[in-house]
Design a protein around this motif. Structure first.
Motif, PDB file in Angstrom:
ATOM      1  N   ARG A  97       0.813  -1.210   0.000  1.00  0.00           N
ATOM      2  CA  ARG A  97       0.000   0.000   0.000  1.00  0.00           C
ATOM      3  C   ARG A  97       0.848   1.262   0.000  1.00  0.00           C
ATOM      4  O   ARG A  97       0.428   2.296  -0.508  1.00  0.00           O
ATOM      5  N   ASN A  98       2.049   1.195   0.570  1.00  0.00           N
ATOM      6  CA  ASN A  98       2.882   2.382   0.704  1.00  0.00           C
ATOM      7  C   ASN A  98       4.082   2.398  -0.242  1.00  0.00           C
ATOM      8  O   ASN A  98       4.923   3.291  -0.156  1.00  0.00           O
ATOM      9  N   GLU A  99       4.148   1.438  -1.127  1.00  0.00           N
ATOM     10  CA  GLU A  99       5.222   1.437  -2.117  1.00  0.00           C
ATOM     11  C   GLU A  99       4.974   2.563  -3.113  1.00  0.00           C
ATOM     12  O   GLU A  99       3.887   2.689  -3.671  1.00  0.00           O
ATOM     13  N   ALA A 133       1.975  10.972  -0.160  1.00  0.00           N
ATOM     14  CA  ALA A 133       1.806  10.742   1.273  1.00  0.00           C
ATOM     15  C   ALA A 133       1.450   9.280   1.517  1.00  0.00           C
ATOM     16  O   ALA A 133       0.782   8.654   0.693  1.00  0.00           O
ATOM     17  N   PRO A 134       1.874   8.701   2.626  1.00  0.00           N
ATOM     18  CA  PRO A 134       1.570   7.296   2.924  1.00  0.00           C
ATOM     19  C   PRO A 134       0.069   7.052   3.034  1.00  0.00           C
ATOM     20  O   PRO A 134      -0.710   7.965   3.313  1.00  0.00           O
ATOM     21  N   ALA A 135      -0.324   5.809   2.828  1.00  0.00           N
ATOM     22  CA  ALA A 135      -1.729   5.436   2.956  1.00  0.00           C
ATOM     23  C   ALA A 135      -2.164   5.559   4.419  1.00  0.00           C
ATOM     24  O   ALA A 135      -1.333   5.489   5.331  1.00  0.00           O
ATOM     25  N   PRO A 136      -3.479   5.763   4.669  1.00  0.00           N
ATOM     26  CA  PRO A 136      -3.973   5.848   6.052  1.00  0.00           C
ATOM     27  C   PRO A 136      -3.559   4.619   6.856  1.00  0.00           C
ATOM     28  O   PRO A 136      -3.615   3.494   6.367  1.00  0.00           O
ATOM     29  N   THR A 142       7.387   4.978   8.272  1.00  0.00           N
ATOM     30  CA  THR A 142       7.158   5.183   6.840  1.00  0.00           C
ATOM     31  C   THR A 142       6.864   6.649   6.545  1.00  0.00           C
ATOM     32  O   THR A 142       7.381   7.229   5.584  1.00  0.00           O
ATOM     33  N   LYS A 143       6.032   7.282   7.362  1.00  0.00           N
ATOM     34  CA  LYS A 143       5.682   8.688   7.162  1.00  0.00           C
ATOM     35  C   LYS A 143       6.925   9.579   7.244  1.00  0.00           C
ATOM     36  O   LYS A 143       7.132  10.460   6.412  1.00  0.00           O
ATOM     37  N   GLU A 144       7.747   9.340   8.263  1.00  0.00           N
ATOM     38  CA  GLU A 144       8.937  10.162   8.455  1.00  0.00           C
ATOM     39  C   GLU A 144       9.917   9.971   7.310  1.00  0.00           C
ATOM     40  O   GLU A 144      10.556  10.938   6.851  1.00  0.00           O
ATOM     41  N   LYS A 145      10.044   8.762   6.831  1.00  0.00           N
ATOM     42  CA  LYS A 145      10.981   8.461   5.754  1.00  0.00           C
ATOM     43  C   LYS A 145      10.597   9.206   4.467  1.00  0.00           C
ATOM     44  O   LYS A 145      11.436   9.865   3.838  1.00  0.00           O
TER      45      LYS A 145
END
Length: 427
Positions: A97-99, A133-136, A142-145
């Protein structure tokens, strides 16, 4: 002729999109370049200090590598077969989802010879990547990266840029690379779920197809029954291109051109008429229908001029010249109410407009107003302003738009048209 967005220096190497070994090599190639996009589909650019003209700001793998999975995972199941049978578990699905969206655009090569089958093609690999932006529900790590990567990319004079704004285009050849990149990033972002079973999808063929994630849950459904289309080709989603006709409609004597405006457009802005193809339509009939619906004008002759990819989001503009029938009347815009105004403009006025140097694209405020129009009532051009409009004050699309090139080709006498009454098209 070749329009803006239609030229590219890249060899797409479409036959290698299923090759895990080649794509892994192209990803880790020291010369590889990556074109970043953000959530708003703005592209990373630098600007010339003296002219303000933007240039695409490509980056190296090391600058965005932290956003990608390990190389073996990034290219795993790139052919859509090996990967389909693998189980991932919740952690693996969270990774999916976050790739970031990653698309292989091709290689910048010298010469036009086909590569030898026994070795990899020469040239610099070019990729596009969206650092959204990362998924909910994504992990804080992941967000910080991703936040850190985006912050670092806009250093050193680089900035996120919407290329529709302003009048300074990027280099003509590389505009086609941008068009492909934006089209493909947008398509991948819009197709994150299977239209058949509702499961999440992932990219295969290096961004050129999407397929169901077989072990992902279906929203609102208990258990994990197979996708009904898993045994057929339909469980793949392919990039779509929406064909649009855009036409310079000429008066029966070929001395005037029909221009129209939508009420969401900036004041005095006029362009060629345009519209999407409908199922079962030929090019000629699509032109005739759109002109009749939008302006109440009957068209006889239809001649093809040129085409242009338009990556906002996924159109192919098919440009035509059309000649109104001898009994054409004053334009009317009360049929489908798509246009606020339509009028005939003579050649002399257009030549004067085209000679002005201040032609440009939309401003940020104008573009935001157009995009927001679907959510509210647009005021349009004031009535008194319409009545007092002087033809020489009309604002035309910028040279980067095919509408501009159609208008200019006719106004400057660069198109060869059959004389009136010769070669009349039949419906």
């Amino acid at each position: 002729m070749e329009n803006y967005y239609a030229s590219s220096p890249l060899n797409r190497l479409s036959w290698l999109r299923t090759s895990k070994s080649y794509l892994s090599s192209a990803l880790s190639n020291p010369s590889a370049l990556f074109l970043p996009f953000n959530d708003r589909l703005e592209v990373l650019c630098t600007k010339d200090g003296s002219t303000g003209a933007p240039s695409l700001a490509f980056v190296k793998l090391g600058q965005i590598k932290a956003a990608l999975s390990q190389e073996r995972k990034t290219m795993e199941g790139v052919d859509g077969k090996e990967w389909e049978t693998q189980k991932r578990g919740e952690e693996g699905l969270e990774e999916e989802r976050n790739e970031p969206i990653l698309v292989f655009l091709g290689v910048e090569e010298e010469g036009e010879t086909l590569p030898e089958k026994e070795r990899e093609p020469d040239g610099r690999p070019i990729w596009a990547i969206q650092l959204a932006a990362p998924a909910p529900g994504a992990k804080e790590e992941t967000k910080e990266k991703l936040s850190k990567i985006r912050e670092e990319l806009v250093q050193g004079g680089r900035e996120w840029t919407d290329l529709r704004i302003g009048g300074k285009p990027i280099q003509w050849d590389w505009a086609g690379v941008f068009a492909t990149a934006r089209h493909m990033i947008d398509w991948n972002a819009r197709n994150r779920y299977c239209p058949s079973c509702g499961r999440a999808t992932r990219s295969v063929w290096a961004g050129w197809k999407r397929a169901c994630i077989p072990d992902s849950p279906v929203p609102g459904v208990e258990g994990r029954t197979p996708c009904v289309s898993s045994k057929q080709v339909h469980n793949f989603s392919y990039p779509r291109t929406d064909p649009v006709v855009i036409m310079a409609v000429l008066s029966p004597d070929r001395e005037k051109i029909l221009l129209g405006r939508q009420k969401t457009w900036p004041a005095k802005f006029y362009s060629c008429l345009a519209g999407f193809f409908e199922p079962g339509e030929s090019l000629e009939n699509a032109v005739r229908r759109e002109v009749k619906e939008e302006a109440g004008i009957k068209v006889d002759q239809v001649l093809y001029h040129s085409s242009q990819p338009w990556p906002y989001p996924s159109s192919l503009m098919i440009g035509c010249l059309a000649v109104a029938s001898a009994n054409s009347s004053t334009p009317r815009v009360d049929l489908d109410n798509e246009l606020e105004d339509a009028r005939w403009v003579d050649r002399k006025a257009l030549v004067e407009i085209l000679s002005k140097k201040e032609q440009s694209g939309f401003s940020r405020q104008e573009l935001d107003r157009i995009q927001a129009a679907s959510q509210g009532e647009a005021t349009g051009q004031e009535g008194e302003e319409k009545k007092k409009l002087v033809e020489s004050d009309i604002r035309l699309p910028p040279p980067t738009a095919i509408a501009h090139q159609l208008i200019k080709a006719w106004a400057m006498g660069d198109v060869l048209l059959p004389p009136p009454g010769v070669g009349k098209a039949k419906v």
